[in-house]
Design a protein around this motif. Structure first.
Motif, short mmCIF file in Angstrom:
data_model
loop_
_atom_site.label_atom_id
_atom_site.label_comp_id
_atom_site.label_asym_id
_atom_site.label_seq_id
_atom_site.Cartn_x
_atom_site.Cartn_y
_atom_site.Cartn_z
N GLY A 1 39.30 13.38 43.00
CA GLY A 1 40.29 14.14 43.77
C GLY A 1 41.14 15.02 42.88
N ALA A 2 41.57 14.49 41.75
CA ALA A 2 42.37 15.27 40.80
C ALA A 2 41.56 16.44 40.24
CB ALA A 2 42.87 14.38 39.67
N GLN A 3 40.28 16.18 39.94
CA GLN A 3 39.43 17.25 39.43
C GLN A 3 39.23 18.34 40.48
OE1 GLN A 3 36.00 14.96 38.34
NE2 GLN A 3 36.68 14.67 36.23
N LEU A 4 39.07 17.93 41.74
CA LEU A 4 38.91 18.92 42.80
C LEU A 4 40.17 19.76 42.99
CD1 LEU A 4 36.92 16.90 45.48
CD2 LEU A 4 36.11 18.82 44.11
N ARG A 5 41.34 19.13 42.89
CA ARG A 5 42.59 19.88 43.01
C ARG A 5 42.74 20.87 41.86
NH1 ARG A 5 44.20 14.97 45.07
NH2 ARG A 5 44.87 14.16 43.07
N GLU A 6 42.35 20.45 40.65
CA GLU A 6 42.41 21.34 39.48
C GLU A 6 41.44 22.51 39.65
OE1 GLU A 6 41.36 21.12 34.75
OE2 GLU A 6 42.11 19.31 35.73
N LEU A 7 40.25 22.23 40.15
CA LEU A 7 39.25 23.26 40.38
C LEU A 7 39.74 24.24 41.44
CD1 LEU A 7 36.42 24.40 39.87
CD2 LEU A 7 35.57 22.80 41.58
N GLU A 8 40.33 23.72 42.50
CA GLU A 8 40.88 24.57 43.56
C GLU A 8 41.95 25.50 43.00
OE1 GLU A 8 43.50 24.26 47.65
OE2 GLU A 8 43.05 22.47 46.52
N SER A 9 42.81 24.96 42.15
CA SER A 9 43.87 25.76 41.56
C SER A 9 43.30 26.88 40.69
CB SER A 9 44.78 24.86 40.72
OG SER A 9 45.72 25.62 40.02
N SER A 10 42.30 26.56 39.89
CA SER A 10 41.73 27.59 39.01
C SER A 10 40.97 28.64 39.81
CB SER A 10 40.82 26.97 37.95
OG SER A 10 39.69 26.40 38.55
N ILE A 11 40.32 28.24 40.90
CA ILE A 11 39.61 29.21 41.74
C ILE A 11 40.60 30.11 42.46
CG2 ILE A 11 38.19 29.44 43.82
CD1 ILE A 11 36.64 26.98 42.87
N ALA A 12 41.69 29.51 42.94
CA ALA A 12 42.69 30.29 43.68
C ALA A 12 43.36 31.33 42.78
CB ALA A 12 43.74 29.37 44.29
N SER A 13 43.48 31.03 41.48
CA SER A 13 44.13 31.97 40.59
C SER A 13 43.15 32.97 39.96
CB SER A 13 44.90 31.24 39.49
OG SER A 13 43.99 30.50 38.69
N ALA A 14 41.88 32.81 40.23
CA ALA A 14 40.87 33.73 39.68
C ALA A 14 40.98 35.09 40.38
CB ALA A 14 39.48 33.16 39.86
N PRO A 15 40.87 36.17 39.62
CA PRO A 15 40.97 37.50 40.24
C PRO A 15 39.77 37.80 41.13
CG PRO A 15 40.35 37.70 37.94
CD PRO A 15 40.64 36.25 38.19
N VAL A 16 40.03 38.55 42.17
CA VAL A 16 38.98 38.97 43.08
C VAL A 16 38.49 40.34 42.62
CG1 VAL A 16 38.46 39.54 45.47
CG2 VAL A 16 40.06 37.72 44.96
N VAL A 17 37.18 40.51 42.53
CA VAL A 17 36.61 41.75 42.03
C VAL A 17 36.07 42.56 43.20
CG1 VAL A 17 34.81 42.75 40.56
CG2 VAL A 17 35.99 40.68 39.84
N ASN A 18 36.47 43.82 43.24
CA ASN A 18 35.96 44.75 44.25
C ASN A 18 34.78 45.48 43.63
OD1 ASN A 18 35.46 46.92 45.95
ND2 ASN A 18 37.62 47.28 46.40
N SER A 19 33.58 45.00 43.91
CA SER A 19 32.39 45.55 43.26
C SER A 19 32.16 47.02 43.61
CB SER A 19 31.16 44.72 43.60
OG SER A 19 30.97 44.66 44.98
N GLN A 20 32.57 47.45 44.79
CA GLN A 20 32.41 48.86 45.17
C GLN A 20 33.30 49.74 44.28
OE1 GLN A 20 33.24 49.78 49.25
NE2 GLN A 20 32.85 51.97 48.99
N LYS A 21 34.54 49.30 44.06
CA LYS A 21 35.47 50.06 43.21
C LYS A 21 34.94 50.12 41.77
CE LYS A 21 39.55 51.97 42.52
NZ LYS A 21 39.93 53.24 43.08
N VAL A 22 34.39 48.98 41.30
CA VAL A 22 33.82 48.95 39.95
C VAL A 22 32.67 49.95 39.83
CG1 VAL A 22 32.56 47.51 38.29
CG2 VAL A 22 34.55 46.58 39.49
#
Length: 106
Positions: A49-70
């Motif tokens: 559970g702790a690992q899943l919460r940590e993973l969720e936190s890191s995914i939530a803070s990951a930047p979203v990439v707009n591939s069309q803009k790139v």
């Protein structure tokens, strides 16, 4: 350029940190007619559970990439029509650093 978070956090677990299975009868000669003790079938998900919460936190803070803009920027660079405004880049870099400083001191 700042990118807003669009990801949604995972819902909280509805069954808590541990779950117990119901006892089951063993089959075969060694356990014919005997039941497994309820305590021996307990599953503890504390570290998972702790690992899943940590993973969720890191995914939530990951930047979203707009591939069309790139793709558009890559095309503009390859065609030689992409121009960088150094003042805007510097101003936005300073803004980002100030935001990071403010959030790290909280």
């Amino acid at each position: 350029m700042k990118i807003n978070q669009t990801g949604k956090p995972l819902p909280p677990s509805s069954n808590g940190e541990s779950t117990a299975r119901s006892p089951a009868a063993k089959s075969g000669p060694a356990g014919a007619g005997t039941a497994i003790a309820p305590d021996s079938t307990r599953v503890h998900l504390g570290t998972t559970g702790a690992q899943l919460r940590e993973l969720e936190s890191s995914i939530a803070s990951a930047p979203v990439v707009n591939s069309q803009k790139v793709s558009e920027i890559k095309q503009a660079i390859s065609e030689g029509r992409f121009q960088v405004n150094a003042e805007v880049v510097a101003d936005r870099l300073i803004d980002t650093v100030q935001d990071l400083i403010r959030t790290s001191t909280r």
